[in-house]
Design a protein around this motif. Structure first.
Motif, PDB file in Angstrom:
ATOM      1  N   PHE A  47       0.835  -1.195   0.000  1.00 19.99           N
ATOM      2  CA  PHE A  47       0.000   0.000   0.000  1.00 19.99           C
ATOM      3  C   PHE A  47       0.871   1.247   0.000  1.00 19.99           C
ATOM      4  O   PHE A  47       1.889   1.310   0.696  1.00 19.99           O
ATOM      5  CB  PHE A  47      -0.901  -0.020   1.229  1.00 19.99           C
ATOM      6  N   VAL A  48       0.446   2.254  -0.776  1.00 19.68           N
ATOM      7  CA  VAL A  48       1.146   3.531  -0.810  1.00 19.68           C
ATOM      8  C   VAL A  48       0.257   4.648  -0.270  1.00 19.68           C
ATOM      9  O   VAL A  48       0.638   5.374   0.643  1.00 19.68           O
ATOM     10  CB  VAL A  48       1.607   3.874  -2.244  1.00 19.68           C
ATOM     11  N   ALA A  49      -0.933   4.794  -0.855  1.00 17.31           N
ATOM     12  CA  ALA A  49      -1.812   5.899  -0.464  1.00 17.31           C
ATOM     13  C   ALA A  49      -3.228   5.612  -0.918  1.00 17.31           C
ATOM     14  O   ALA A  49      -3.445   4.822  -1.844  1.00 17.31           O
ATOM     15  CB  ALA A  49      -1.329   7.210  -1.074  1.00 17.31           C
ATOM     16  N   ALA A  50      -4.190   6.261  -0.268  1.00 14.59           N
ATOM     17  CA  ALA A  50      -5.591   6.129  -0.658  1.00 14.59           C
ATOM     18  C   ALA A  50      -6.305   7.436  -0.391  1.00 14.59           C
ATOM     19  O   ALA A  50      -5.924   8.203   0.504  1.00 14.59           O
ATOM     20  CB  ALA A  50      -6.262   4.989   0.096  1.00 14.59           C
ATOM     21  N   ILE A  51      -7.367   7.662  -1.169  1.00 14.14           N
ATOM     22  CA  ILE A  51      -8.166   8.876  -1.027  1.00 14.14           C
ATOM     23  C   ILE A  51      -9.630   8.494  -1.165  1.00 14.14           C
ATOM     24  O   ILE A  51     -10.004   7.738  -2.079  1.00 14.14           O
ATOM     25  CB  ILE A  51      -7.737   9.927  -2.078  1.00 14.14           C
ATOM     26  N   THR A  52     -10.474   8.970  -0.259  1.00  8.00           N
ATOM     27  CA  THR A  52     -11.892   8.627  -0.328  1.00  8.00           C
ATOM     28  C   THR A  52     -12.564   9.320  -1.504  1.00  8.00           C
ATOM     29  O   THR A  52     -11.984  10.200  -2.145  1.00  8.00           O
ATOM     30  CB  THR A  52     -12.598   8.990   0.985  1.00  8.00           C
ATOM     31  N   TRP A  53     -13.801   8.922  -1.784  1.00  2.00           N
ATOM     32  CA  TRP A  53     -14.500   9.375  -2.983  1.00  2.00           C
ATOM     33  C   TRP A  53     -14.624  10.889  -3.054  1.00  2.00           C
ATOM     34  O   TRP A  53     -14.592  11.475  -4.147  1.00  2.00           O
ATOM     35  CB  TRP A  53     -15.881   8.721  -3.060  1.00  2.00           C
ATOM     36  N   ASP A  54     -14.735  11.525  -1.889  1.00  2.86           N
ATOM     37  CA  ASP A  54     -14.902  12.979  -1.852  1.00  2.86           C
ATOM     38  C   ASP A  54     -13.632  13.691  -1.418  1.00  2.86           C
ATOM     39  O   ASP A  54     -13.657  14.894  -1.152  1.00  2.86           O
ATOM     40  CB  ASP A  54     -16.038  13.342  -0.894  1.00  2.86           C
ATOM     41  N   ALA A  55     -12.522  12.945  -1.360  1.00  3.16           N
ATOM     42  CA  ALA A  55     -11.241  13.478  -0.895  1.00  3.16           C
ATOM     43  C   ALA A  55     -11.303  13.963   0.544  1.00  3.16           C
ATOM     44  O   ALA A  55     -10.434  14.713   0.986  1.00  3.16           O
ATOM     45  CB  ALA A  55     -10.742  14.598  -1.810  1.00  3.16           C
ATOM     46  N   ILE A  58      -7.635  11.003   3.568  1.00  2.00           N
ATOM     47  CA  ILE A  58      -6.454  10.566   2.823  1.00  2.00           C
ATOM     48  C   ILE A  58      -5.567   9.773   3.765  1.00  2.00           C
ATOM     49  O   ILE A  58      -5.414  10.148   4.940  1.00  2.00           O
ATOM     50  CB  ILE A  58      -5.700  11.775   2.234  1.00  2.00           C
ATOM     51  N   TYR A  59      -4.990   8.702   3.253  1.00  2.00           N
ATOM     52  CA  TYR A  59      -4.149   7.836   4.064  1.00  2.00           C
ATOM     53  C   TYR A  59      -2.854   7.538   3.308  1.00  2.00           C
ATOM     54  O   TYR A  59      -2.864   7.390   2.084  1.00  2.00           O
ATOM     55  CB  TYR A  59      -4.872   6.519   4.372  1.00  2.00           C
ATOM     56  N   TYR A  60      -1.765   7.413   4.049  1.00  2.00           N
ATOM     57  CA  TYR A  60      -0.459   7.141   3.468  1.00  2.00           C
ATOM     58  C   TYR A  60       0.246   6.022   4.217  1.00  2.00           C
ATOM     59  O   TYR A  60       0.056   5.845   5.426  1.00  2.00           O
ATOM     60  CB  TYR A  60       0.438   8.385   3.525  1.00  2.00           C
ATOM     61  N   ALA A  61       1.100   5.326   3.481  1.00  2.00           N
ATOM     62  CA  ALA A  61       2.018   4.396   4.124  1.00  2.00           C
ATOM     63  C   ALA A  61       3.084   5.202   4.854  1.00  2.00           C
ATOM     64  O   ALA A  61       3.468   6.291   4.413  1.00  2.00           O
ATOM     65  CB  ALA A  61       2.667   3.496   3.075  1.00  2.00           C
ATOM     66  N   ASP A  62       3.566   4.677   5.954  1.00  2.95           N
ATOM     67  CA  ASP A  62       4.579   5.393   6.729  1.00  2.95           C
ATOM     68  C   ASP A  62       5.842   5.645   5.923  1.00  2.95           C
ATOM     69  O   ASP A  62       6.518   6.657   6.100  1.00  2.95           O
ATOM     70  CB  ASP A  62       4.919   4.600   7.989  1.00  2.95           C
ATOM     71  N   SER A  63       6.167   4.747   5.012  1.00  7.13           N
ATOM     72  CA  SER A  63       7.427   4.844   4.262  1.00  7.13           C
ATOM     73  C   SER A  63       7.467   6.031   3.309  1.00  7.13           C
ATOM     74  O   SER A  63       8.555   6.460   2.900  1.00  7.13           O
ATOM     75  CB  SER A  63       7.663   3.554   3.475  1.00  7.13           C
ATOM     76  N   ILE A  64       6.337   6.563   2.942  1.00  8.22           N
ATOM     77  CA  ILE A  64       6.296   7.659   1.981  1.00  8.22           C
ATOM     78  C   ILE A  64       5.657   8.922   2.544  1.00  8.22           C
ATOM     79  O   ILE A  64       5.582   9.947   1.839  1.00  8.22           O
ATOM     80  CB  ILE A  64       5.592   7.236   0.673  1.00  8.22           C
ATOM     81  N   LYS A  65       5.214   8.881   3.759  1.00  8.24           N
ATOM     82  CA  LYS A  65       4.539  10.031   4.356  1.00  8.24           C
ATOM     83  C   LYS A  65       5.462  11.248   4.374  1.00  8.24           C
ATOM     84  O   LYS A  65       6.625  11.145   4.724  1.00  8.24           O
ATOM     85  CB  LYS A  65       4.082   9.689   5.765  1.00  8.24           C
ATOM     86  N   GLY A  66       4.917  12.379   3.944  1.00  8.18           N
ATOM     87  CA  GLY A  66       5.688  13.610   3.886  1.00  8.18           C
ATOM     88  C   GLY A  66       6.410  13.817   2.570  1.00  8.18           C
ATOM     89  O   GLY A  66       6.898  14.914   2.294  1.00  8.18           O
ATOM     90  N   ARG A  67       6.467  12.780   1.739  1.00  9.68           N
ATOM     91  CA  ARG A  67       7.132  12.889   0.436  1.00  9.68           C
ATOM     92  C   ARG A  67       6.142  12.742  -0.717  1.00  9.68           C
ATOM     93  O   ARG A  67       6.333  13.361  -1.770  1.00  9.68           O
ATOM     94  CB  ARG A  67       8.211  11.814   0.309  1.00  9.68           C
ATOM     95  N   PHE A  68       5.109  11.939  -0.535  1.00  3.44           N
ATOM     96  CA  PHE A  68       4.123  11.701  -1.592  1.00  3.44           C
ATOM     97  C   PHE A  68       2.800  12.372  -1.225  1.00  3.44           C
ATOM     98  O   PHE A  68       2.444  12.468  -0.044  1.00  3.44           O
ATOM     99  CB  PHE A  68       3.865  10.206  -1.769  1.00  3.44           C
ATOM    100  N   THR A  69       2.058  12.790  -2.262  1.00  2.00           N
ATOM    101  CA  THR A  69       0.742  13.389  -2.060  1.00  2.00           C
ATOM    102  C   THR A  69      -0.238  12.789  -3.054  1.00  2.00           C
ATOM    103  O   THR A  69       0.015  12.819  -4.267  1.00  2.00           O
ATOM    104  CB  THR A  69       0.793  14.907  -2.246  1.00  2.00           C
ATOM    105  N   ILE A  70      -1.339  12.260  -2.545  1.00  2.00           N
ATOM    106  CA  ILE A  70      -2.389  11.744  -3.408  1.00  2.00           C
ATOM    107  C   ILE A  70      -3.478  12.804  -3.534  1.00  2.00           C
ATOM    108  O   ILE A  70      -3.775  13.527  -2.589  1.00  2.00           O
ATOM    109  CB  ILE A  70      -2.971  10.417  -2.855  1.00  2.00           C
ATOM    110  N   SER A  71      -4.043  12.891  -4.740  1.00  2.00           N
ATOM    111  CA  SER A  71      -5.138  13.829  -4.973  1.00  2.00           C
ATOM    112  C   SER A  71      -6.019  13.257  -6.083  1.00  2.00           C
ATOM    113  O   SER A  71      -5.645  12.283  -6.739  1.00  2.00           O
ATOM    114  CB  SER A  71      -4.617  15.209  -5.363  1.00  2.00           C
ATOM    115  N   ARG A  72      -7.180  13.876  -6.269  1.00  2.00           N
ATOM    116  CA  ARG A  72      -8.066  13.406  -7.327  1.00  2.00           C
ATOM    117  C   ARG A  72      -8.798  14.595  -7.936  1.00  2.00           C
ATOM    118  O   ARG A  72      -9.031  15.605  -7.279  1.00  2.00           O
ATOM    119  CB  ARG A  72      -9.056  12.376  -6.798  1.00  2.00           C
ATOM    120  N   ASP A  73      -9.157  14.423  -9.201  1.00  3.27           N
ATOM    121  CA  ASP A  73      -9.963  15.397  -9.920  1.00  3.27           C
ATOM    122  C   ASP A  73     -11.158  14.628 -10.468  1.00  3.27           C
ATOM    123  O   ASP A  73     -11.048  13.944 -11.495  1.00  3.27           O
ATOM    124  CB  ASP A  73      -9.145  16.041 -11.044  1.00  3.27           C
TER     125      ASP A  73
END
Length: 130
Positions: A47-55, A58-73
């Protein structure tokens, strides 16, 4: 038929950035949470990251937190993964997936489990190397 198509992968030097995209079709994209996973050679998919239907969550794996950002359009039926400060250990195939439930919320441990996603993309290769 649901299709998820990832793009944006490539070769980048350590410390560099990439932005992955996952374009969805065949389903009401805005109704479903989306997740990013990755799989390195010889390792299990993680697992890396997840975002709910309405954003809203948002959840991140500890290994990438602070470096990766998930978003949706939702207007573009696309979910993104902005990856900064990349490290060689981030090298993997990155895959997006869609939650099996509509308009639902869950805790981080729900979104971290592959079995809770019903459609997957083919993946895009990310290689971090000098």
């Amino acid at each position: 038929q649901v299709q998820l198509v990832e793009s944006g992968g490539g070769l980048v030097q350590p410390g560099g950035s990439l932005r992955l995209s996952c374009a969805a079709s065949g389903r009401t994209f805005s109704a479903y949470a989306m997740g990013w996973f990755r799989q390195a050679p010889g390792k299990e998919r993680e697992f890396v990251a997840a975002i709910t239907w309405d954003a809203g969550s948002i959840y991140y794996a500890d290994s990438i937190k602070g470096r990766f950002t998930i978003s949706r359009d939702n207007a573009k039926n696309t979910v993104y993964l902005q990856m900064n400060s990349l490290k060689p250990e981030d090298t993997a195939v990155y895959l997006c997936a869609t939650d099996s439930r509509r308009f639902a919320y869950g805790r981080r441990d729900y979104y971290a489990k592959m079995e809770n996603y019903d459609y997957w993309g083919q993946g895009t290769q990310v290689t971090v190397s000098s």
